[in-house]
Design a protein around this motif. Sequence first.
Motif, PDB file in Angstrom:
ATOM      1  N   ARG A 234       0.832  -1.206   0.000  1.00  0.00           N
ATOM      2  CA  ARG A 234       0.000   0.000   0.000  1.00  0.00           C
ATOM      3  C   ARG A 234       0.867   1.257   0.000  1.00  0.00           C
ATOM      4  O   ARG A 234       0.546   2.248  -0.665  1.00  0.00           O
ATOM      5  CB  ARG A 234      -0.924  -0.005   1.218  1.00  0.00           C
ATOM      6  CG  ARG A 234      -2.060  -1.007   1.126  1.00  0.00           C
ATOM      7  CD  ARG A 234      -2.885  -0.990   2.393  1.00  0.00           C
ATOM      8  NE  ARG A 234      -4.080  -1.819   2.286  1.00  0.00           N
ATOM      9  CZ  ARG A 234      -4.923  -2.049   3.286  1.00  0.00           C
ATOM     10  NH1 ARG A 234      -4.689  -1.496   4.479  1.00  0.00           N
ATOM     11  NH2 ARG A 234      -5.987  -2.810   3.117  1.00  0.00           N
ATOM     12  N   ASP A 235       1.953   1.220   0.747  1.00  0.00           N
ATOM     13  CA  ASP A 235       2.829   2.391   0.834  1.00  0.00           C
ATOM     14  C   ASP A 235       3.538   2.685  -0.480  1.00  0.00           C
ATOM     15  O   ASP A 235       3.806   3.848  -0.801  1.00  0.00           O
ATOM     16  CB  ASP A 235       3.881   2.189   1.928  1.00  0.00           C
ATOM     17  CG  ASP A 235       3.306   2.273   3.335  1.00  0.00           C
ATOM     18  OD1 ASP A 235       2.182   2.798   3.485  1.00  0.00           O
ATOM     19  OD2 ASP A 235       3.973   1.801   4.278  1.00  0.00           O
ATOM     20  N   TYR A 236       3.851   1.640  -1.246  1.00  0.00           N
ATOM     21  CA  TYR A 236       4.666   1.825  -2.443  1.00  0.00           C
ATOM     22  C   TYR A 236       3.917   1.533  -3.746  1.00  0.00           C
ATOM     23  O   TYR A 236       4.524   1.188  -4.758  1.00  0.00           O
ATOM     24  CB  TYR A 236       5.939   0.987  -2.342  1.00  0.00           C
ATOM     25  CG  TYR A 236       6.852   1.484  -1.238  1.00  0.00           C
ATOM     26  CD1 TYR A 236       7.579   2.661  -1.400  1.00  0.00           C
ATOM     27  CD2 TYR A 236       6.957   0.799  -0.026  1.00  0.00           C
ATOM     28  CE1 TYR A 236       8.403   3.134  -0.388  1.00  0.00           C
ATOM     29  CE2 TYR A 236       7.777   1.267   0.992  1.00  0.00           C
ATOM     30  CZ  TYR A 236       8.496   2.441   0.806  1.00  0.00           C
ATOM     31  OH  TYR A 236       9.304   2.916   1.807  1.00  0.00           O
ATOM     32  N   SER A 237       2.601   1.681  -3.715  1.00  0.00           N
ATOM     33  CA  SER A 237       1.805   1.677  -4.947  1.00  0.00           C
ATOM     34  C   SER A 237       0.993   2.963  -4.961  1.00  0.00           C
ATOM     35  O   SER A 237       0.519   3.411  -3.920  1.00  0.00           O
ATOM     36  CB  SER A 237       0.884   0.454  -5.020  1.00  0.00           C
ATOM     37  OG  SER A 237       0.025   0.394  -3.895  1.00  0.00           O
ATOM     38  N   ALA A 268       7.910  -6.741  -0.784  1.00  0.00           N
ATOM     39  CA  ALA A 268       6.877  -6.793   0.252  1.00  0.00           C
ATOM     40  C   ALA A 268       7.059  -8.004   1.163  1.00  0.00           C
ATOM     41  O   ALA A 268       6.909  -7.907   2.390  1.00  0.00           O
ATOM     42  CB  ALA A 268       5.496  -6.830  -0.399  1.00  0.00           C
ATOM     43  N   ILE A 269       7.381  -9.147   0.571  1.00  0.00           N
ATOM     44  CA  ILE A 269       7.578 -10.361   1.368  1.00  0.00           C
ATOM     45  C   ILE A 269       8.787 -10.202   2.287  1.00  0.00           C
ATOM     46  O   ILE A 269       8.762 -10.604   3.457  1.00  0.00           O
ATOM     47  CB  ILE A 269       7.733 -11.580   0.441  1.00  0.00           C
ATOM     48  CG1 ILE A 269       6.412 -11.843  -0.293  1.00  0.00           C
ATOM     49  CG2 ILE A 269       8.166 -12.818   1.229  1.00  0.00           C
ATOM     50  CD1 ILE A 269       6.506 -12.887  -1.385  1.00  0.00           C
ATOM     51  N   CYS A 346      -2.657  -5.074  -4.739  1.00  0.00           N
ATOM     52  CA  CYS A 346      -1.710  -4.044  -5.152  1.00  0.00           C
ATOM     53  C   CYS A 346      -0.669  -4.691  -6.062  1.00  0.00           C
ATOM     54  O   CYS A 346      -0.349  -5.876  -5.906  1.00  0.00           O
ATOM     55  CB  CYS A 346      -1.019  -3.411  -3.948  1.00  0.00           C
ATOM     56  SG  CYS A 346      -2.132  -2.603  -2.769  1.00  0.00           S
ATOM     57  N   ALA A 347      -0.131  -3.908  -6.995  1.00  0.00           N
ATOM     58  CA  ALA A 347       0.843  -4.456  -7.938  1.00  0.00           C
ATOM     59  C   ALA A 347       1.618  -3.322  -8.600  1.00  0.00           C
ATOM     60  O   ALA A 347       1.261  -2.148  -8.495  1.00  0.00           O
ATOM     61  CB  ALA A 347       0.143  -5.307  -9.001  1.00  0.00           C
TER      62      ALA A 347
END
Length: 381
Positions: A234-237, A268-269, A346-347
Amino acid sequence: MFKKRRLSFLVAMLLILSFIPTAFASANNYNFTSISRENEEAIITYVCDQVIESYAEYYTIPSISGQIVSLITESDGIHATVDVGFKKILLAKSASELPYIKGLESELANITDDNSNLLAKEQIDARKKDLDDNYIGKEQEENATFKVIIPIAKDGFSIEESTNVEICFQSETGEMNMSDFAPASESELFNKGVEEIDSILKSTDIERYVEIAAKTNPSSAKDYDRIKARGYVRDYSCGKCTTSPHACRNKNYPFYNGNDCANFVSQAIHAGGIATESNWKSGTNTWVNTGYSSSIYGLKDYMVDQGFFFASSNKNKAMAGSIIYWTSYSHVGLVDQNDTVTMTFCAHTNDRKSSSFKNISDVSFYIPVWDSYGGVWTPQN
């Protein structure tokens, strides 16, 4: 793939008054160089109304807005592409009111074996905790894209109140009917819950605690915090960022123009707690490739072989922090919301943030072996 809807009288009148052609090439090819602001608002209002109607059975929508991102004319009318963003809140006041959970609890009552009943109850309680804490009473963001076709008459380009307008939802793999955009019925969701009990009981302790023979990553399945991974995506999309590299990316990592999806999910993982190692770190095949090509050992393969995720076709199992893997082309994203009624993801490339997910036939899910929020092992089968 379109659904025809009748325009409301107000919307129709706005369209009648404001569609003014600035040029046309032939009787079958109309070209608009601009439309009035009133007409733009009429189209946006129409699409937003369809979203609200589609979700009315399960959600209240306190805020919704849209913008036209494309407007072209064809022989069959005006084609408008509309991006819509909205906030939704479940109508259910507790997880137990959701039809999927009702199905789970209904079937639980029929389990007479004490051990089986305990196992099923453990899974249901974990799911209810997630729903009550993270979804019930909470605003969820969702973003979606729709295509609308508005027929235009040749004589004056007017639209009458009786005109049918065609609308469809644009998914990652193509156009879908609005009936497919709407959530499943209450009875369908209830039955999914009933079926899930059987899935839980078929998953043995041996399957859930299996040792990984070729494990090289020092992390354990319990190190993965799926909520932290959700927060990262969420932060980086940005949601429909058109720049490359995406403006919202984490600049501590390289960006792969046109092919950043696996790189983004790997980040993210890792942010969720899985350690890097020589076989999985920024720049390696397992980090930047999805695993779609049979000749390349990619992200999904590594995550399964290291015992962190398992493959499933079951959308209901795909909690926030799960990987979505498209089987028709090379692409992955990360689930950021799944309240048992709807799902978002998100992607990167294409950039998506809390984007509507409706596909059911051309994807697989890679689900965390350990549910870090519920504190239970996820049934695998």
